[in-house]
Enzyme design. Structure first.
Site, PDB file in Angstrom:
ATOM      1  N   HIS A 158      -1.949  -2.883  -9.004  1.00 21.72           N
ATOM      2  CA  HIS A 158      -0.731  -3.568  -9.446  1.00 21.72           C
ATOM      3  C   HIS A 158      -0.939  -4.370 -10.726  1.00 21.72           C
ATOM      4  CE1 HIS A 158       0.863  -2.147  -5.640  1.00 21.72           C
ATOM      5  NE2 HIS A 158       1.998  -2.151  -6.299  1.00 21.72           N
ATOM      6  N   ARG A 179      10.833  -3.265  -7.148  1.00 25.58           N
ATOM      7  CA  ARG A 179       9.826  -3.615  -6.136  1.00 25.58           C
ATOM      8  C   ARG A 179      10.202  -4.997  -5.574  1.00 25.58           C
ATOM      9  NH1 ARG A 179       6.111  -0.658  -9.812  1.00 25.58           N
ATOM     10  NH2 ARG A 179       4.897   0.785  -8.548  1.00 25.58           N
ATOM     11  N   ARG A 203      14.184  -1.109  -3.614  1.00 25.47           N
ATOM     12  CA  ARG A 203      13.322  -0.725  -2.497  1.00 25.47           C
ATOM     13  C   ARG A 203      13.219  -1.929  -1.571  1.00 25.47           C
ATOM     14  NH1 ARG A 203       7.191   0.857  -3.652  1.00 25.47           N
ATOM     15  NH2 ARG A 203       6.851  -1.310  -4.170  1.00 25.47           N
ATOM     16  N   GLU A 212       6.141   8.921   0.025  1.00 26.74           N
ATOM     17  CA  GLU A 212       4.812   8.488  -0.399  1.00 26.74           C
ATOM     18  C   GLU A 212       3.756   8.664   0.690  1.00 26.74           C
ATOM     19  OE1 GLU A 212       4.952   4.412  -1.703  1.00 26.74           O
ATOM     20  OE2 GLU A 212       6.255   3.807  -0.064  1.00 26.74           O
ATOM     21  N   ASN A 215       1.792   7.053  -6.507  1.00 19.90           N
ATOM     22  CA  ASN A 215       0.571   6.230  -6.384  1.00 19.90           C
ATOM     23  C   ASN A 215       0.052   6.300  -4.949  1.00 19.90           C
ATOM     24  OD1 ASN A 215       1.410   5.465  -8.916  1.00 19.90           O
ATOM     25  ND2 ASN A 215       2.292   3.540  -8.235  1.00 19.90           N
ATOM     26  N   ASP A 216       0.952   6.059  -4.001  1.00 22.97           N
ATOM     27  CA  ASP A 216       0.533   6.113  -2.604  1.00 22.97           C
ATOM     28  C   ASP A 216       0.397   7.555  -2.112  1.00 22.97           C
ATOM     29  OD1 ASP A 216      -0.014   3.524  -1.627  1.00 22.97           O
ATOM     30  OD2 ASP A 216       2.106   3.037  -1.798  1.00 22.97           O
ATOM     31  N   ARG A 223      -6.504   3.751  -3.489  1.00 23.46           N
ATOM     32  CA  ARG A 223      -6.071   3.610  -4.884  1.00 23.46           C
ATOM     33  C   ARG A 223      -6.604   2.340  -5.544  1.00 23.46           C
ATOM     34  NH1 ARG A 223       0.412   2.184  -4.226  1.00 23.46           N
ATOM     35  NH2 ARG A 223       0.301   1.024  -6.151  1.00 23.46           N
ATOM     36  N   CYS A 226       8.911   7.759  -9.013  1.00 19.72           N
ATOM     37  CA  CYS A 226       8.811   6.376  -9.476  1.00 19.72           C
ATOM     38  C   CYS A 226       7.381   5.869  -9.482  1.00 19.72           C
ATOM     39  CB  CYS A 226       9.696   5.458  -8.641  1.00 19.72           C
ATOM     40  SG  CYS A 226       9.208   5.369  -6.921  1.00 19.72           S
TER      41      CYS A 226
HETATM   42  C1  PEP Z   1       4.007   4.380  -5.330  1.00 19.35           C
HETATM   43  O1  PEP Z   1       3.347   4.274  -4.300  1.00 19.35           O
HETATM   44  O2  PEP Z   1       3.886   5.333  -6.136  1.00 19.35           O
HETATM   45  C2  PEP Z   1       4.997   3.347  -5.691  1.00 19.35           C
HETATM   46  C3  PEP Z   1       5.847   3.529  -6.680  1.00 19.35           C
HETATM   47  O3  PEP Z   1       4.981   2.182  -4.999  1.00 19.35           O
HETATM   48  P1  PEP Z   1       3.852   1.037  -5.160  1.00 19.35           P
HETATM   49  O4  PEP Z   1       3.035   1.383  -6.385  1.00 19.35           O
HETATM   50  O5  PEP Z   1       4.574  -0.252  -5.320  1.00 19.35           O
HETATM   51  O6  PEP Z   1       3.099   1.142  -3.903  1.00 19.35           O
HETATM   52 MG    MG Z   2       3.890   2.818  -2.763  1.00 17.19          MG
END
Ligand code: PEP
Ligand code: MG
Length: 537
Positions: free
Chosen positions: A185, A292, A328, A426, A449-450, A460, A497
């Site tokens: 993040h 977020r 979200r 995700e 990402n997830d 990650r 996203c």
């Molecule tokens: C993701 O997981 O790709 C996502 C957009 O959410 P976050 O990065 O906040 O977990």
């Molecule tokens: Mg996520």
């Protein structure tokens, strides 16, 4: 001059003074064995706390008003509470260190207050914790983070979202962390802020503290401590070139994002707070693809109220006007933790109680969010989506609560509009079940990402696993193609996203797969539009 490297997560060049962000000490303090020594430590820490809180009280009165400053005043009064002081002294006589006696006694008192049948008293438990934590930190020498004047580059071991939220974003020129990954993040925040950033850097805190100027080149992943004249000239030239490239992109401002063959794509922004929506609009985003909302929960001591959430959502809705905004619902857990939820520490937090799972098990956390979203819906074009869905029943359960909330609002005479309900895809389970979920959802937004982390079983956040965290992995691409097809077959739209949505190597491929929305850091919108407009797909 000294130089070194890091993994660049956002390009650009920054030059300026640097500050080290040190975390508070984590090891528990032990007693000297002499109660008299420990009592003296506690007494002098009390005096320092008294001074600090008095200064804070005066400052708060001027800056945020008398009413808010009263919170600090309550803590000042608690410092004099005889029951608390006796409790600490008793614990010290029982062998505890001054620091642990202050902390544990504070916790005992906080629990008593939390159990009282009075909302005002309940709220005081956070103040007691805060006050006893202050004494603990003073005894342990955790002086915290001293903010410098003006702009600076921030160097840290790593930064948690709850820490980044407290930083003065507008003054940070660059992030450099010794750990972290490109989908952490901190990296996401750097992209949102449009500032150069390195993770997994080899810089030491001593090197930072010894230099007067630090420069970060996010294009090559290099840092320079006290750069020489030649290096400075090279970096300044890069800064000028980057500014010229940004200017050239202005030609795409206000244009539609359509490929040469006529495919329309919505290029939208990822945001964390209402102020980010203003930046998104300035960056010419066609909407918000991911708000977020957990960032409204971080860096504070209690749950935001329904009204606070409503205010934030209304601001975003009003800022974006007719443009779509996807909120979200809370995705707390894993790397985004807040202490006031009282969640137990977990062995595998990424696989634990997070995202929709918290909301489905604690309705008192979910309901205010849904009410706030519906109430704010009349101010713009709101959508909502749920994070970390793995099963169709979870989506159905969340939708059922939405229906109850709508009914409630109707009975209360509170106006609201229809809010399309989507799913974040995700988890591999949601990806595989995309066909079933599409029958229950108005849209999909893929959190790559997830989805990468869970598909490849690679954390990650873990810097040591970077080479295994491969967002171009064929398994992931197969899932993405399957998700887009399932959405198209069922007549709903699908977007991306996660960080991959802004990847120029992938954007054409995503459009070809059938994704019609790409959500990214606002600073990437114009360059993505250029790519889309020049694309043949
Ligand atoms: C993701 O997981 O790709 C996502 C957009 O959410 P976050 O990065 O906040 O977990
Ligand atoms: Mg996520």
């Amino acid at each position: 001059m000294k130089k070194g490297v890091g993994l660049p997560v956002f390009s650009g060049v920054a030059i300026g003074p640097a500050v080290v962000y040190r975390k508070a000490q984590r090891t528990l303090p032990v007693s000297s064995g002499d109660p008299a020594v420990e009592k003296a430590k506690f007494e002098s820490a009390l005096e320092v706390a008294r001074q600090q809180l008095t200064e804070l009280f005066e400052k708060a009165k001027v800056e945020i008003g008398e009413e808010q400053a009263a919170i600090v005043e309550v803590q000042l009064l608690m410092l004099e509470d005889l029951d608390y002081l006796d409790g600490v002294n008793l614990a010290i006589e029982g062998g505890a260190s001054a620091a642990m006696a202050a902390l544990d006694t504070g916790e005992d008192f906080a629990q008593v207050f939390a159990a009282m049948d009075d909302a005002y008293m309940n709220a005081r438990s956070a103040d007691i914790r805060d006050m006893s934590r202050r004494i603990y930190d003073i005894i342990c020498g955790n002086t915290g983070f001293q903010l410098p004047e003006g702009s600076f580059l921030l160097v840290a071991e790593d930064l948690a979202p709850s820490e980044t939220i407290q930083l003065p974003r507008e003054r940070i020129l660059a992030f450099v962390t010794r750990q972290g990954s490109s989908s952490s993040h901190t990296a996401i925040l750097a992209r949102t802020l449009n500032i150069p950033s390195l993770v997994q850097s080899d810089i030491t805190f001593e090197e930072v503290e010894a230099c007067t100027v630090l420069a970060v080149d996010g294009t090559t992943g290099t840092w320079y401590a006290d750069p020489d004249e030649e290096t400075l000239a090279m970096l300044r030239e890069k800064q000028e070139k980057a500014a010229a490239a940004r200017n050239a992109l202005e030609a795409y401002r206000g244009k539609e994002s359509v490929t040469r063959s006529g495919k329309k794509v919505l290029l939208v922004a990822n945001i964390g707070c209402p102020e980010d929506a203003v930046d998104a609009l300035k960056a010419d985003a066609e909407g918000v693809g991911l708000m977020r909302s957990e960032f409204l929960y971080l860096g504070r001591k209690n749950l935001p109220t329904e009204d606070e959430l409503y205010d934030a959502y209304r601001q975003v809705a009003e800022t974006m006007g007719h443009r779509p905004v996807v909120i979200r619902t809370l995705d707390i857990g894993a790397d985004k933790q807040v202490s006031y939820l009282g969640l137990e520490a977990e062995e595998n937090p990424a696989l634990g109680l997070r995202g929709l799972r918290i909301c489905l098990t604690q309705e008192e956390i979910f309901r205010p969010q849904l009410r706030a979203i519906y109430r704010a819906s009349v101010h713009g074009n709101l959508h909502m989506m749920f994070p970390m869905v793995a099963s169709v029943w979870e989506l159905k359960a969340a939708k059922a609560l939405c229906a109850r909330v709508r009914q409630e609002l109707e009975e209360e005479g509170i106006p609201f509009k229809e809010v399309p309900i989507g799913v974040m895809i995700e988890t591999p389970a949601a990806a595989v079940l995309a066909g079933d979920l599409a029958k229950e959802a108005a849209f999909f937004s893929v959190g790559t990402n997830d989805l990468t982390q869970y598909t490849l079983a690679v954390d990650r956040q873990n810097a040591k696993l970077s080479e295994f965290y491969d967002p171009y992995h064929p398994a992931l691409l197969a899932l993405l193609a399957h998700i887009a097809k399932a959405a198209n077959d069922n007549g709903i739209w699908a977007g991306i996203c996660g960080e991959l949505g802004a990847d120029p190597k992938m954007q054409e491929k995503f459009i070809e797969m059938g994704f019609t929305e790409l959500s990214m850091a606002a600073g990437r919108i114009l360059e993505s539009r250029k790519l889309v407009c020049q694309s043949e797909v």
